[in-house]
Design a protein around this motif. Structure first.
Motif, short mmCIF file in Angstrom:
data_model
loop_
_atom_site.label_atom_id
_atom_site.label_comp_id
_atom_site.label_asym_id
_atom_site.label_seq_id
_atom_site.Cartn_x
_atom_site.Cartn_y
_atom_site.Cartn_z
N ILE A 19 -9.80 16.01 -1.36
CA ILE A 19 -10.49 15.62 -0.46
C ILE A 19 -9.47 15.41 0.80
CG2 ILE A 19 -11.62 13.54 0.52
CD1 ILE A 19 -12.33 12.85 -2.20
N LYS A 20 -9.82 15.41 2.12
CA LYS A 20 -8.59 15.26 2.98
C LYS A 20 -8.33 13.94 3.08
CE LYS A 20 -10.61 18.93 6.11
NZ LYS A 20 -11.48 19.20 7.46
N PRO A 21 -7.06 13.55 3.34
CA PRO A 21 -6.50 12.08 3.27
C PRO A 21 -7.09 11.32 4.18
CG PRO A 21 -4.61 13.68 3.27
CD PRO A 21 -5.79 14.59 3.38
N GLU A 22 -7.49 11.78 5.50
CA GLU A 22 -8.13 11.09 6.74
C GLU A 22 -9.57 10.57 6.08
OE1 GLU A 22 -7.02 13.93 7.15
OE2 GLU A 22 -5.25 13.76 8.57
N ILE A 23 -10.33 11.46 5.59
CA ILE A 23 -11.55 11.35 4.83
C ILE A 23 -11.61 10.18 3.75
CG2 ILE A 23 -13.57 12.17 3.88
CD1 ILE A 23 -13.35 14.43 5.56
N ALA A 24 -10.57 10.52 2.92
CA ALA A 24 -10.60 9.60 1.57
C ALA A 24 -10.04 8.26 2.15
CB ALA A 24 -8.99 9.97 1.00
N VAL A 25 -9.38 7.86 3.39
CA VAL A 25 -8.93 6.65 3.63
C VAL A 25 -10.35 5.92 4.28
CG1 VAL A 25 -7.73 5.27 5.71
CG2 VAL A 25 -6.59 7.09 4.23
N ALA A 26 -11.10 6.65 5.10
CA ALA A 26 -12.37 6.22 5.56
C ALA A 26 -13.29 5.85 4.69
CB ALA A 26 -12.77 6.88 6.72
N THR A 27 -13.60 6.74 3.81
CA THR A 27 -14.78 6.79 2.78
C THR A 27 -14.48 6.04 1.30
OG1 THR A 27 -14.18 8.81 1.70
CG2 THR A 27 -15.57 8.86 3.69
N PRO A 41 0.88 -1.11 0.03
CA PRO A 41 -0.22 -0.05 -0.01
C PRO A 41 0.65 1.14 0.01
CG PRO A 41 -1.01 -1.77 1.54
CD PRO A 41 0.41 -2.34 1.15
N VAL A 42 2.18 1.42 0.77
CA VAL A 42 2.66 2.70 0.80
C VAL A 42 3.28 2.83 -0.52
CG1 VAL A 42 4.95 1.44 1.58
CG2 VAL A 42 4.39 3.89 2.14
N PHE A 43 3.96 1.52 -1.21
CA PHE A 43 4.38 1.83 -2.51
C PHE A 43 3.31 2.33 -3.45
CE2 PHE A 43 6.27 1.09 -6.68
CZ PHE A 43 7.70 0.93 -6.12
N ALA A 44 2.20 1.87 -3.29
CA ALA A 44 0.95 2.35 -4.25
C ALA A 44 0.62 3.72 -3.92
CB ALA A 44 0.04 1.54 -3.98
N GLY A 45 0.86 4.05 -2.73
CA GLY A 45 0.47 5.37 -2.59
C GLY A 45 1.45 6.44 -3.20
N PHE A 46 2.75 5.96 -2.99
CA PHE A 46 3.86 6.71 -3.69
C PHE A 46 3.71 6.78 -5.11
CE2 PHE A 46 7.94 6.38 -5.86
CZ PHE A 46 8.72 7.72 -5.58
N VAL A 47 3.46 5.77 -5.82
CA VAL A 47 3.27 5.80 -7.28
C VAL A 47 1.96 6.50 -7.60
CG1 VAL A 47 2.92 4.18 -9.29
CG2 VAL A 47 4.30 3.62 -7.82
N SER A 48 1.00 6.10 -7.13
CA SER A 48 -0.38 7.15 -7.40
C SER A 48 -0.02 8.57 -7.12
CB SER A 48 -1.56 6.56 -6.47
OG SER A 48 -1.71 5.07 -6.73
N GLY A 49 0.62 8.94 -6.12
CA GLY A 49 0.90 10.26 -5.84
C GLY A 49 1.83 10.75 -6.83
N LEU A 50 2.72 10.11 -7.25
CA LEU A 50 3.74 10.54 -8.24
C LEU A 50 2.83 11.05 -9.76
CD1 LEU A 50 6.68 11.16 -8.86
CD2 LEU A 50 6.90 8.74 -9.81
N ILE A 51 2.03 9.98 -9.89
CA ILE A 51 1.16 9.93 -11.10
C ILE A 51 0.28 11.34 -11.13
CG2 ILE A 51 -0.64 9.01 -12.65
CD1 ILE A 51 0.61 6.10 -12.06
N MET A 52 -0.43 11.63 -9.85
CA MET A 52 -1.38 12.48 -9.68
C MET A 52 -0.72 13.87 -9.46
SD MET A 52 -4.10 11.13 -10.30
CE MET A 52 -5.19 12.27 -9.86
N GLY A 53 0.61 13.98 -9.05
CA GLY A 53 1.36 14.93 -8.92
C GLY A 53 1.32 15.75 -7.31
N ASP A 54 0.94 14.58 -6.55
CA ASP A 54 1.34 15.18 -5.07
C ASP A 54 1.57 13.72 -4.16
OD1 ASP A 54 0.94 15.97 -2.59
OD2 ASP A 54 -1.06 16.72 -2.63
N VAL A 55 3.27 13.77 -4.17
CA VAL A 55 3.56 12.60 -3.65
C VAL A 55 3.56 12.48 -2.09
CG1 VAL A 55 5.74 11.21 -3.14
CG2 VAL A 55 5.29 12.34 -5.34
N ALA A 56 3.17 13.85 -1.44
CA ALA A 56 3.18 13.57 -0.18
C ALA A 56 1.78 13.15 0.45
CB ALA A 56 3.24 15.27 0.46
N THR A 57 0.59 13.70 -0.09
CA THR A 57 -0.62 12.80 0.03
C THR A 57 -0.69 11.60 -0.21
OG1 THR A 57 -1.89 15.36 -0.75
CG2 THR A 57 -3.12 13.04 -0.48
N GLY A 58 -0.05 11.10 -1.41
CA GLY A 58 -0.22 9.86 -1.76
C GLY A 58 0.74 8.92 -0.67
N LEU A 59 1.74 9.33 -0.16
CA LEU A 59 2.42 8.72 0.81
C LEU A 59 1.70 8.62 2.40
CD1 LEU A 59 6.11 10.01 0.27
CD2 LEU A 59 5.15 7.54 0.09
#
Length: 303
Positions: free
Chosen positions: A89-97, A31-49
């Motif tokens: 969307i806030k990262p916490e809400i994105a995780v829960a919803t 999951p952490v690697f997926a967040g990094f790759v997705s954040g890199l593609i979407m242009g916000d690595v910090a949120t992805g991580l």
């Protein structure tokens, strides 16, 4: 708005990550690697991580045995990161919803991918009887198709057609303040839940002293480095009036970013303990049991 090329790259990554998890095991399916790759593609690595790390901590103590399925936190990280960045969307809400419901729903596609591969398994059995080595290789590689599709197809459909649904869902949640606050709290509690599951299956009864030692080291290092960070801030504030008197090209720069130091200290302590444990295990000679029948009991640290 998620661009078409972002949807394509995220879909291709989703197809690859499950194959990597089953074969290469390079951690590209975590999951952490997926967040990094997705954040890199979407242009916000910090949120992805941030999202990927939350889900990584949530599934720390979760594993699969045999044909068992578990929640697909990796695909959940991909979709949560994509929608969080695209729609603010806030990262916490994105995780829960988003992340947790998606991770749970994709358990069904995981089961579908598992039993779809039995078709190719039977073809491999037939090829073995014929000594058809090319057929064995071909069907083995074709067996990756249902696995890849079990992740790529849901992610593709969600990214292509689920944007408006997610936007309306999150907008409705944010209008109900108590519900939004509750989901935010739940998102922040999930890493703690992951640690609780992990501690439940670790052999803590006979290694409780290591847990206490790790807690003490963490607390002490955080205090030490917090003071260092405060000292750095004081030095930076002292240099500020000096820099005002100097030419711009002669200004003295000072960076007081020490936020990563506690984890570095903990990692060094962990490496030291690992090396010591390895050396002790090499010196220890385990006596053979008196009985000729080997015990089949599974110790709690072998589960």
């Amino acid at each position: 708005m998620i661009q078409w090329w972002q949807i394509l790259l995220l879909t291709l990554y989703s197809a690859y990550q499950i194959c990597d998890e089953l074969t290469i095991v390079s951690s590209a399916g975590s999951p952490v690697f997926a967040g990094f790759v997705s954040g890199l593609i979407m242009g916000d690595v910090a949120t992805g991580l941030a999202i990927g790390a939350s889900l990584q901590l949530m599934v720390l103590g979760v594993g699969t045995f045999g044909g068992a399925s578990r929640i697909d936190a990796t695909s959940g990280a991909v979709l949560a990161t994509a929608f969080s960045i695209a729609q603010g969307i806030k990262p916490e809400i994105a995780v829960a919803t988003i992340a947790v419901p998606v991770a749970s729903l994709l358990t069904y596609t995981d089961v579908l991918g598992r039993f779809s591969t039995t078709f190719f398994a039977h073809r491999i059995d037939a090829a073995v009887e014929r000594f058809d080595y090319k057929g064995i290789e071909r069907n083995y590689l074709m067996g990756a198709i249902p696995w890849a599709a079990s992740r790529a197809v849901p992610v593709l459909l969600a990214l292509a057609f689920g944007g408006s649904l997610v936007e309306s869902l999150v907008a409705g949640v944010e209008q109900v303040q108590w519900l939004a606050n509750g989901l935010t709290l739940a998102g922040r509690m999930l890493p703690g839940l992951g640690f609780a599951i992990l501690l439940r299956y670790l052999p803590l009864k006979r290694n409780l002293h290591y847990l206490a030692f790790g807690f003490a080291i963490t607390a002490m290092l955080m205090v030490v480095y917090a003071n260092i960070q405060g000292l750095g801030g004081a030095v930076a504030s002292m240099l500020e009036p000096v820099n005002k008197l100097l030419p711009e090209d002669a200004a003295v720069a000072f960076s007081n970013n020490f936020k990563g130091l506690p984890m570095i200290g903990i990692a060094i302590v962990g490496i030291f303990l690992s090396v010591q444990h390895y050396k002790n295990s090499q010196r220890t000679v385990v006596a053979a049991p008196a009985s000729s029948v080997e015990s089949e009991e599974i110790e709690d640290d072998e589960i």
